[in-house]
Design a protein around this motif. Structure first.
Motif, short mmCIF file in Angstrom:
data_model
loop_
_atom_site.label_atom_id
_atom_site.label_comp_id
_atom_site.label_asym_id
_atom_site.label_seq_id
_atom_site.Cartn_x
_atom_site.Cartn_y
_atom_site.Cartn_z
N PRO A 56 33.51 39.82 43.37
CA PRO A 56 33.28 38.95 42.22
C PRO A 56 32.43 39.60 41.13
O PRO A 56 32.62 39.33 39.94
CB PRO A 56 32.56 37.74 42.82
CG PRO A 56 32.99 37.72 44.25
CD PRO A 56 33.12 39.17 44.64
N LYS A 57 31.50 40.47 41.52
CA LYS A 57 30.67 41.13 40.53
C LYS A 57 31.51 41.94 39.56
O LYS A 57 31.19 42.05 38.37
CB LYS A 57 29.66 42.06 41.22
CG LYS A 57 28.52 41.37 41.96
CD LYS A 57 27.63 42.40 42.62
CE LYS A 57 26.56 41.77 43.49
NZ LYS A 57 25.58 41.01 42.72
N GLN A 75 35.18 41.77 39.42
CA GLN A 75 36.44 41.16 39.00
C GLN A 75 36.33 40.45 37.67
O GLN A 75 37.29 40.43 36.89
CB GLN A 75 36.94 40.19 40.09
CG GLN A 75 37.58 40.91 41.27
CD GLN A 75 38.05 39.96 42.35
OE1 GLN A 75 37.54 38.84 42.46
NE2 GLN A 75 38.99 40.39 43.17
N HIS A 76 35.16 39.90 37.37
CA HIS A 76 35.04 39.19 36.10
C HIS A 76 35.05 40.15 34.91
O HIS A 76 35.17 39.73 33.76
CB HIS A 76 33.77 38.35 36.08
CG HIS A 76 32.52 39.14 35.84
ND1 HIS A 76 31.89 39.84 36.84
CD2 HIS A 76 31.80 39.36 34.70
CE1 HIS A 76 30.82 40.44 36.33
NE2 HIS A 76 30.75 40.16 35.03
N PRO A 85 39.51 40.77 32.84
CA PRO A 85 40.15 39.47 32.58
C PRO A 85 41.66 39.50 32.71
O PRO A 85 42.28 38.49 33.04
CB PRO A 85 39.74 39.16 31.14
CG PRO A 85 39.42 40.49 30.54
CD PRO A 85 38.86 41.32 31.66
N SER A 123 43.07 43.15 37.87
CA SER A 123 41.99 43.45 38.80
C SER A 123 42.33 44.70 39.60
O SER A 123 43.51 45.06 39.75
CB SER A 123 41.78 42.27 39.77
OG SER A 123 41.37 41.12 39.06
#
Length: 309
Positions: free
Chosen positions: A202-203, A205-206, A209, A212
């Motif tokens: 998650p750190k 992947q954001h 946009p 991934s």
């Protein structure tokens, strides 16, 4: 059963003579005899045949002899340990480390504590961060070093020590290994080796946009993933000071977009032993910027991106 009774019996068993046994124990012979008799009453049978020239152990005496020897030795060891602890000659310190925290970070604080407690005994326990919190509360761990926690549990005191960036850990033979910096578009196309117990994915992947990275390999053990990386199967995204195989190299990520804070944890209100007090002070007062390189220019890089771990 009194310890002096056990001591009297063991002296008689060693000498097979009540007079010499009394001298060894620094008591009168009647007092020693009375103590042995009381022990026999508690154990329900004679331990010693009392004959002028043929004093010897009964079968019961022979059977309980090794157990009583161990019991007395254990008791004396406990007394010695307690005395040494009160004199600060011996102290035990159990330090918990999250899997991505290098033991090299606490070598100097431990050395500082040993100056004041020469008999320091240190145990290092590596556990996932949530488990370390449980061990702290259970008293199995005295203090712990962890990375970011989503929520700080009640009864836990914490101190921020330093911040460190995430880097790309990969094999020297990897197609990206010759680059001075790993660009974000290169990570988008790479195979990422994911540590399933933490929130690394998650750190990052954001930051993508539209697409991934490929998280094709997953494990709860850093070492397993590093062996996969050494075989050229992907990249490990890891804190800069995480212990790693010497065959791997670490490259910065463009813009240093993800950071984490390393924190020291212990239980609120719990009385510190002298060793724990010295260790906590040594860790908190240490100038981490001199050892980790996590201050100064790295802060400016993080602030320019505006993303925190």
């Amino acid at each position: 059963m009194e310890l002096h009774q056990v001591r009297y019996f063991l002296a008689v068993a060693r000498t097979l003579n009540f007079t010499r046994a009394a001298e060894m124990c620094n008591v009168t012979q009647p007092a020693l005899t009375k103590g042995v008799q009381k022990l026999e009453q508690e154990l329900g049978g004679e331990l010693i045949y009392r004959e002028r020239q043929l004093t010897h152990l009964t079968d019961l005496g022979k059977a309980v002899l090794p157990m009583l020897e161990r019991a007395l030795a254990s008791t004396e060891a406990v007394r010695r340990q307690a005395w040494q602890f009160q004199k600060k000659e011996v102290a035990t310190l159990t330090i918990g480390l999250a899997p991505s925290i290098s033991a090299s970070l606490i070598v100097e604080p431990i050395a500082e504590v040993r100056k004041f407690v020469p008999g320091l005994h240190v145990e290092l326990r590596e556990e996932p961060q949530t488990r370390l919190v449980e061990l702290l509360l259970e008293g199995e761990v005295n203090v712990a070093l962890v990375g970011d926690l989503d929520e700080m549990p009640e009864r836990i005191d914490d101190w921020a020590l330093f911040e460190e960036r995430y880097v790309a850990v990969l094999s020297p033979s990897h197609e990206l290994a010759d680059r001075p910096v790993i660009a974000m578009d290169a990570l988008r196309e790479a195979n990422i080796l994911d540590r399933s117990y933490c929130d690394v994915a998650p750190k990052f992947q954001h930051l993508f946009p539209d697409a991934s990275p490929h998280w094709n390999y997953r494990s709860c053990r850093d070492l397993h993933l590093q062996h996969l990386a050494a075989a050229g199967l992907g990249i490990v995204l890891a804190p800069e000071h995480m212990p790693r195989l010497p065959s791997l190299k670490a490259l910065p990520i463009e813009g240093d977009p993800v950071w984490r804070e390393v924190r020291l944890l212990n239980v609120q209100g719990r009385r510190f032993s002298p060793a724990l007090d010295a260790f906590v002070k040594a860790v908190r007062l240490r100038d981490w910027s001199l050892h980790t390189g996590c201050q100064g220019e790295h802060h400016s890089a993080r602030d320019s991106v505006g993303v925190s771990a």
